[in-house]
Design a protein around this motif. Structure first.
Motif, PDB file in Angstrom:
ATOM      1  N   MET A  18      52.883  67.526  -5.304  1.00 45.54           N
ATOM      2  CA  MET A  18      53.030  68.317  -4.184  1.00 45.54           C
ATOM      3  C   MET A  18      51.890  68.045  -3.247  1.00 45.54           C
ATOM      4  N   CYS A  19      52.043  67.689  -1.896  1.00 46.50           N
ATOM      5  CA  CYS A  19      50.905  67.378  -0.938  1.00 46.50           C
ATOM      6  C   CYS A  19      51.031  68.435   0.183  1.00 46.50           C
ATOM      7  N   TYR A  20      49.950  68.570   0.843  1.00 47.80           N
ATOM      8  CA  TYR A  20      49.703  69.733   1.805  1.00 47.80           C
ATOM      9  C   TYR A  20      49.325  69.320   3.215  1.00 47.80           C
ATOM     10  N   CYS A  21      49.745  69.873   4.048  1.00 47.25           N
ATOM     11  CA  CYS A  21      48.982  69.741   5.346  1.00 47.25           C
ATOM     12  C   CYS A  21      48.220  71.296   5.616  1.00 47.25           C
ATOM     13  N   TYR A  22      47.116  71.384   5.672  1.00 46.75           N
ATOM     14  CA  TYR A  22      46.296  72.589   5.940  1.00 46.75           C
ATOM     15  C   TYR A  22      45.533  72.818   6.912  1.00 46.75           C
ATOM     16  N   ILE A  23      45.134  74.095   7.184  1.00 50.22           N
ATOM     17  CA  ILE A  23      44.167  74.501   8.273  1.00 50.22           C
ATOM     18  C   ILE A  23      43.248  75.525   7.666  1.00 50.22           C
ATOM     19  N   LEU A  24      42.004  74.956   8.068  1.00 48.49           N
ATOM     20  CA  LEU A  24      40.711  75.705   7.743  1.00 48.49           C
ATOM     21  C   LEU A  24      40.162  76.365   8.876  1.00 48.49           C
ATOM     22  N   TYR A  25      39.568  77.651   8.731  1.00 49.49           N
ATOM     23  CA  TYR A  25      39.007  78.370   9.817  1.00 49.49           C
ATOM     24  C   TYR A  25      37.421  78.463   9.294  1.00 49.49           C
ATOM     25  N   SER A  26      36.406  78.413  10.384  1.00 47.67           N
ATOM     26  CA  SER A  26      35.198  78.820  10.013  1.00 47.67           C
ATOM     27  C   SER A  26      34.934  79.974  11.215  1.00 47.67           C
ATOM     28  N   GLU A  27      34.321  81.156  10.837  1.00 48.28           N
ATOM     29  CA  GLU A  27      34.156  82.126  11.624  1.00 48.28           C
ATOM     30  C   GLU A  27      33.001  81.895  12.340  1.00 48.28           C
ATOM     31  N   ILE A  86      37.570  78.611   5.182  1.00 51.51           N
ATOM     32  CA  ILE A  86      38.867  79.333   4.277  1.00 51.51           C
ATOM     33  C   ILE A  86      39.873  78.807   4.696  1.00 51.51           C
ATOM     34  N   ILE A  87      40.837  78.624   3.705  1.00 48.44           N
ATOM     35  CA  ILE A  87      42.199  78.114   3.957  1.00 48.44           C
ATOM     36  C   ILE A  87      42.959  79.364   4.524  1.00 48.44           C
ATOM     37  N   ILE A  88      43.466  79.162   5.776  1.00 48.87           N
ATOM     38  CA  ILE A  88      44.313  80.138   6.712  1.00 48.87           C
ATOM     39  C   ILE A  88      45.615  79.755   6.699  1.00 48.87           C
ATOM     40  N   TYR A  89      45.919  78.544   6.609  1.00 42.95           N
ATOM     41  CA  TYR A  89      47.486  78.204   6.578  1.00 42.95           C
ATOM     42  C   TYR A  89      47.507  76.981   5.732  1.00 42.95           C
ATOM     43  N   PHE A  90      48.888  76.693   5.197  1.00 40.60           N
ATOM     44  CA  PHE A  90      49.295  75.394   4.560  1.00 40.60           C
ATOM     45  C   PHE A  90      50.874  75.121   4.640  1.00 40.60           C
ATOM     46  N   GLU A  91      51.016  74.157   4.510  1.00 41.39           N
ATOM     47  CA  GLU A  91      52.449  73.771   4.412  1.00 41.39           C
ATOM     48  C   GLU A  91      52.778  72.691   3.194  1.00 41.39           C
ATOM     49  N   ASN A  92      53.800  72.735   2.447  1.00 38.97           N
ATOM     50  CA  ASN A  92      54.008  71.851   1.217  1.00 38.97           C
ATOM     51  C   ASN A  92      54.912  70.638   1.749  1.00 38.97           C
ATOM     52  N   PHE A  93      54.645  69.787   1.168  1.00 42.38           N
ATOM     53  CA  PHE A  93      55.275  68.431   1.349  1.00 42.38           C
ATOM     54  C   PHE A  93      55.594  67.739   0.158  1.00 42.38           C
ATOM     55  N   ASN A  94      56.510  66.823   0.225  1.00 40.43           N
ATOM     56  CA  ASN A  94      56.830  66.004  -1.142  1.00 40.43           C
ATOM     57  C   ASN A  94      56.121  64.722  -1.146  1.00 40.43           C
ATOM     58  N   SER A  95      55.443  64.077  -0.092  1.00 37.59           N
ATOM     59  CA  SER A  95      54.511  63.074  -0.166  1.00 37.59           C
ATOM     60  C   SER A  95      53.483  63.190   0.900  1.00 37.59           C
ATOM     61  N   LYS A  96      52.451  62.302   0.614  1.00 35.58           N
ATOM     62  CA  LYS A  96      51.414  62.193   1.519  1.00 35.58           C
ATOM     63  C   LYS A  96      51.761  61.703   2.817  1.00 35.58           C
ATOM     64  N   ILE A  97      52.888  60.841   3.071  1.00 34.97           N
ATOM     65  CA  ILE A  97      53.142  60.583   4.446  1.00 34.97           C
ATOM     66  C   ILE A  97      53.715  61.477   5.164  1.00 34.97           C
ATOM     67  N   GLU A  98      54.636  62.314   4.469  1.00 37.14           N
ATOM     68  CA  GLU A  98      54.839  63.465   5.260  1.00 37.14           C
ATOM     69  C   GLU A  98      53.800  64.508   5.717  1.00 37.14           C
ATOM     70  N   ALA A  99      52.875  64.689   5.011  1.00 38.58           N
ATOM     71  CA  ALA A  99      51.696  65.700   5.014  1.00 38.58           C
ATOM     72  C   ALA A  99      50.919  65.105   6.223  1.00 38.58           C
ATOM     73  N   TYR A 100      50.635  63.780   6.038  1.00 34.21           N
ATOM     74  CA  TYR A 100      49.986  63.162   6.910  1.00 34.21           C
ATOM     75  C   TYR A 100      50.671  63.470   8.530  1.00 34.21           C
ATOM     76  N   LYS A 101      51.656  63.006   8.449  1.00 33.18           N
ATOM     77  CA  LYS A 101      52.332  63.006   9.706  1.00 33.18           C
ATOM     78  C   LYS A 101      52.506  64.356  10.491  1.00 33.18           C
ATOM     79  N   ARG A 102      52.376  65.514   9.762  1.00 33.64           N
ATOM     80  CA  ARG A 102      52.415  66.921  10.114  1.00 33.64           C
ATOM     81  C   ARG A 102      50.769  67.185  10.455  1.00 33.64           C
ATOM     82  N   GLU A 103      49.976  66.600   9.775  1.00 33.33           N
ATOM     83  CA  GLU A 103      48.427  66.853  10.211  1.00 33.33           C
ATOM     84  C   GLU A 103      48.387  66.082  11.627  1.00 33.33           C
ATOM     85  N   ARG A 104      48.955  64.868  11.979  1.00 34.37           N
ATOM     86  CA  ARG A 104      48.894  64.263  13.082  1.00 34.37           C
ATOM     87  C   ARG A 104      49.600  65.248  14.389  1.00 34.37           C
TER      88      ARG A 104
END
Length: 90
Positions: A1-10, A46-64
């Motif tokens: 499982m791979c992830y695209c994630y968003i962190l937040y710093s207050e 802190i992790i405030i959001y993430f999406e699951n992906f089946n591959s690193k390529i898909e997760a990287y594509k969503r990050e971009r």
């Protein structure tokens, strides 16, 4: 499982978008450790959001895709939509 994630710093009032195929908790630990890079500027990420992906390529594509928005308001809208689905009383 791979992830695209968003962190937040207050303290910085900033978002960080990334992807990883390791556990999100381990990835966050690395962001909070002593290292060089954007996330080293704060220790309150802190992790405030993430999406699951089946591959690193898909997760990287969503990050971009999210980074290409170059819009704090679009990121906040994305996060808000998910929070409304998970917490409809908000």
């Amino acid at each position: 499982m791979c992830y695209c994630y968003i962190l937040y710093s207050e303290s910085l009032d900033k978002y960080y978008i990334g992807h990883s195929c390791e556990s999100l908790q381990e990835r966050l630990r690395k962001h909070l450790s002593n290292h060089k890079g954007f996330t080293s500027k704060a220790k309150d990420w802190i992790i405030i959001y993430f999406e699951n992906f089946n591959s690193k390529i898909e997760a990287y594509k969503r990050e971009r895709e999210i980074k290409a928005w170059k819009s704090k308001s679009k990121i906040q809208k994305l996060i808000g939509e998910i929070n409304q689905i998970e917490h409809p009383d908000l």
